[in-house]
Design a protein around this motif. Sequence first.
Motif, PDB file in Angstrom:
ATOM      1  N   ALA A  78       0.835  -1.212   0.000  1.00  0.00           N
ATOM      2  CA  ALA A  78       0.000   0.000   0.000  1.00  0.00           C
ATOM      3  C   ALA A  78       0.867   1.258   0.000  1.00  0.00           C
ATOM      4  O   ALA A  78       0.564   2.229  -0.698  1.00  0.00           O
ATOM      5  N   HIS A  79       1.956   1.238   0.752  1.00  0.00           N
ATOM      6  CA  HIS A  79       2.868   2.386   0.777  1.00  0.00           C
ATOM      7  C   HIS A  79       3.532   2.591  -0.584  1.00  0.00           C
ATOM      8  O   HIS A  79       3.669   3.724  -1.049  1.00  0.00           O
ATOM      9  N   ALA A  80       3.947   1.485  -1.207  1.00  0.00           N
ATOM     10  CA  ALA A  80       4.576   1.578  -2.527  1.00  0.00           C
ATOM     11  C   ALA A  80       3.579   2.113  -3.554  1.00  0.00           C
ATOM     12  O   ALA A  80       3.933   2.940  -4.399  1.00  0.00           O
ATOM     13  N   ALA A  81       2.336   1.671  -3.462  1.00  0.00           N
ATOM     14  CA  ALA A  81       1.304   2.165  -4.382  1.00  0.00           C
ATOM     15  C   ALA A  81       1.079   3.657  -4.195  1.00  0.00           C
ATOM     16  O   ALA A  81       0.925   4.402  -5.175  1.00  0.00           O
ATOM     17  N   ASP A  82       1.078   4.108  -2.950  1.00  0.00           N
ATOM     18  CA  ASP A  82       0.925   5.545  -2.680  1.00  0.00           C
ATOM     19  C   ASP A  82       2.089   6.347  -3.264  1.00  0.00           C
ATOM     20  O   ASP A  82       1.891   7.430  -3.817  1.00  0.00           O
ATOM     21  N   LEU A  83       3.301   5.824  -3.126  1.00  0.00           N
ATOM     22  CA  LEU A  83       4.476   6.496  -3.703  1.00  0.00           C
ATOM     23  C   LEU A  83       4.358   6.615  -5.226  1.00  0.00           C
ATOM     24  O   LEU A  83       4.612   7.686  -5.790  1.00  0.00           O
ATOM     25  N   ILE A  84       3.971   5.540  -5.868  1.00  0.00           N
ATOM     26  CA  ILE A  84       3.840   5.545  -7.330  1.00  0.00           C
ATOM     27  C   ILE A  84       2.734   6.507  -7.754  1.00  0.00           C
ATOM     28  O   ILE A  84       2.903   7.286  -8.695  1.00  0.00           O
ATOM     29  N   VAL A  99      14.467  -7.381   2.518  1.00  0.00           N
ATOM     30  CA  VAL A  99      13.441  -6.344   2.557  1.00  0.00           C
ATOM     31  C   VAL A  99      13.688  -5.314   1.454  1.00  0.00           C
ATOM     32  O   VAL A  99      12.759  -4.858   0.788  1.00  0.00           O
ATOM     33  N   ALA A 100      14.953  -4.975   1.227  1.00  0.00           N
ATOM     34  CA  ALA A 100      15.279  -4.010   0.172  1.00  0.00           C
ATOM     35  C   ALA A 100      14.885  -4.556  -1.204  1.00  0.00           C
ATOM     36  O   ALA A 100      14.354  -3.816  -2.039  1.00  0.00           O
ATOM     37  N   ASP A 101      15.126  -5.855  -1.432  1.00  0.00           N
ATOM     38  CA  ASP A 101      14.718  -6.471  -2.699  1.00  0.00           C
ATOM     39  C   ASP A 101      13.200  -6.397  -2.885  1.00  0.00           C
ATOM     40  O   ASP A 101      12.709  -6.094  -3.968  1.00  0.00           O
ATOM     41  N   VAL A 102      12.472  -6.686  -1.823  1.00  0.00           N
ATOM     42  CA  VAL A 102      11.007  -6.649  -1.888  1.00  0.00           C
ATOM     43  C   VAL A 102      10.533  -5.233  -2.184  1.00  0.00           C
ATOM     44  O   VAL A 102       9.672  -5.019  -3.054  1.00  0.00           O
ATOM     45  N   ASN A 103      11.089  -4.249  -1.489  1.00  0.00           N
ATOM     46  CA  ASN A 103      10.685  -2.857  -1.708  1.00  0.00           C
ATOM     47  C   ASN A 103      10.983  -2.408  -3.140  1.00  0.00           C
ATOM     48  O   ASN A 103      10.141  -1.775  -3.790  1.00  0.00           O
ATOM     49  N   ALA A 154      11.118   1.974 -15.031  1.00  0.00           N
ATOM     50  CA  ALA A 154      10.845   1.198 -13.818  1.00  0.00           C
ATOM     51  C   ALA A 154      12.117   0.998 -13.002  1.00  0.00           C
ATOM     52  O   ALA A 154      12.085   1.046 -11.770  1.00  0.00           O
ATOM     53  N   ARG A 155      13.241   0.785 -13.667  1.00  0.00           N
ATOM     54  CA  ARG A 155      14.506   0.662 -12.941  1.00  0.00           C
ATOM     55  C   ARG A 155      14.846   1.960 -12.226  1.00  0.00           C
ATOM     56  O   ARG A 155      15.351   1.958 -11.104  1.00  0.00           O
ATOM     57  N   ASP A 156      14.562   3.085 -12.881  1.00  0.00           N
ATOM     58  CA  ASP A 156      14.790   4.385 -12.240  1.00  0.00           C
ATOM     59  C   ASP A 156      13.866   4.572 -11.040  1.00  0.00           C
ATOM     60  O   ASP A 156      14.238   5.211 -10.058  1.00  0.00           O
ATOM     61  N   ALA A 157      12.648   4.033 -11.110  1.00  0.00           N
ATOM     62  CA  ALA A 157      11.688   4.182 -10.015  1.00  0.00           C
ATOM     63  C   ALA A 157      12.083   3.380  -8.786  1.00  0.00           C
ATOM     64  O   ALA A 157      11.580   3.641  -7.687  1.00  0.00           O
ATOM     65  N   GLU A 158      12.972   2.425  -8.935  1.00  0.00           N
ATOM     66  CA  GLU A 158      13.401   1.612  -7.791  1.00  0.00           C
ATOM     67  C   GLU A 158      14.044   2.455  -6.699  1.00  0.00           C
ATOM     68  O   GLU A 158      14.052   2.064  -5.539  1.00  0.00           O
ATOM     69  N   ARG A 159      14.553   3.627  -7.051  1.00  0.00           N
ATOM     70  CA  ARG A 159      15.158   4.478  -6.032  1.00  0.00           C
ATOM     71  C   ARG A 159      14.133   4.964  -5.016  1.00  0.00           C
ATOM     72  O   ARG A 159      14.487   5.341  -3.910  1.00  0.00           O
ATOM     73  N   THR A 172       8.113  -1.362  -6.053  1.00  0.00           N
ATOM     74  CA  THR A 172       8.068  -0.076  -6.763  1.00  0.00           C
ATOM     75  C   THR A 172       8.262  -0.282  -8.266  1.00  0.00           C
ATOM     76  O   THR A 172       7.573   0.356  -9.067  1.00  0.00           O
ATOM     77  N   HIS A 173       9.154  -1.160  -8.641  1.00  0.00           N
ATOM     78  CA  HIS A 173       9.408  -1.450 -10.055  1.00  0.00           C
ATOM     79  C   HIS A 173       8.139  -1.972 -10.733  1.00  0.00           C
ATOM     80  O   HIS A 173       7.707  -1.457 -11.765  1.00  0.00           O
ATOM     81  N   GLU A 174       7.543  -3.001 -10.147  1.00  0.00           N
ATOM     82  CA  GLU A 174       6.377  -3.635 -10.778  1.00  0.00           C
ATOM     83  C   GLU A 174       5.136  -2.749 -10.707  1.00  0.00           C
ATOM     84  O   GLU A 174       4.309  -2.761 -11.625  1.00  0.00           O
ATOM     85  N   LEU A 175       4.986  -1.978  -9.645  1.00  0.00           N
ATOM     86  CA  LEU A 175       3.840  -1.061  -9.581  1.00  0.00           C
ATOM     87  C   LEU A 175       3.961   0.062 -10.609  1.00  0.00           C
ATOM     88  O   LEU A 175       2.953   0.554 -11.109  1.00  0.00           O
ATOM     89  N   LEU A 176       5.172   0.452 -10.933  1.00  0.00           N
ATOM     90  CA  LEU A 176       5.318   1.427 -12.014  1.00  0.00           C
ATOM     91  C   LEU A 176       4.894   0.799 -13.340  1.00  0.00           C
ATOM     92  O   LEU A 176       4.233   1.447 -14.152  1.00  0.00           O
ATOM     93  N   HIS A 177       5.223  -0.477 -13.542  1.00  0.00           N
ATOM     94  CA  HIS A 177       4.726  -1.155 -14.743  1.00  0.00           C
ATOM     95  C   HIS A 177       3.194  -1.180 -14.756  1.00  0.00           C
ATOM     96  O   HIS A 177       2.577  -1.017 -15.812  1.00  0.00           O
TER      97      HIS A 177
END
Length: 179
Positions: free
Chosen positions: A25-31, A109-113, A167-172, A117-122
């Motif tokens: 949910a947090h990642a979706a809000d960021l995107i 956890v970093a991989d999951v985050n 999407a790779r750029d959004a991983e930041r 973000t990567h996949e939600l940008l897709h």
Amino acid sequence: MISVTRENVSFGQRGLARHAEQAAAHAADLIRSRYGRLPGVEILVSSRTDALADFVHESKVALLPDAGARAVAQHLRWERRGLRGKYGVTELSAGGIVLGLNLAKARTVADVNETLTHELLHAHQLSGRAERDEHLAYLRHGFDIEPLPRRKVRAYERVMDRREREARDAERLASQLPA
């Protein structure tokens, strides 16, 4: 709306699966805040790549009811083989977007985050009507239902490459998610 389900999560990865449920949910809000609207997303978190491949494949095939049995079986084999090395996968579904998170690959956890973000940008990239129609035409071509001219296939593959770079750029943005 973001919904997260777990399936076939190994004992040692239950903590990561819980984190993925909370961070989605947090990642979706960021995107949404950075890029704009996000469609309904159904996320499956699993330690088994074959379960993820089946989940994504079923939603894809539901959009292509006139796909031949041979093409469907071949694509399922490709998806199962291809997902072994991927952290996540995003695909269209009848209700919006499905997203698979591969805990066999994303082990921290970093991989999951970053994967979220990567996949939600897709998911955001596929949310518009024109983008959805363009991707469906590409899928229909891939399943040998309706061929596309080679020029259009190459053009869409360039679009997919550009989306992957974005999407790779959004991983930041993953650094802003709770750890």
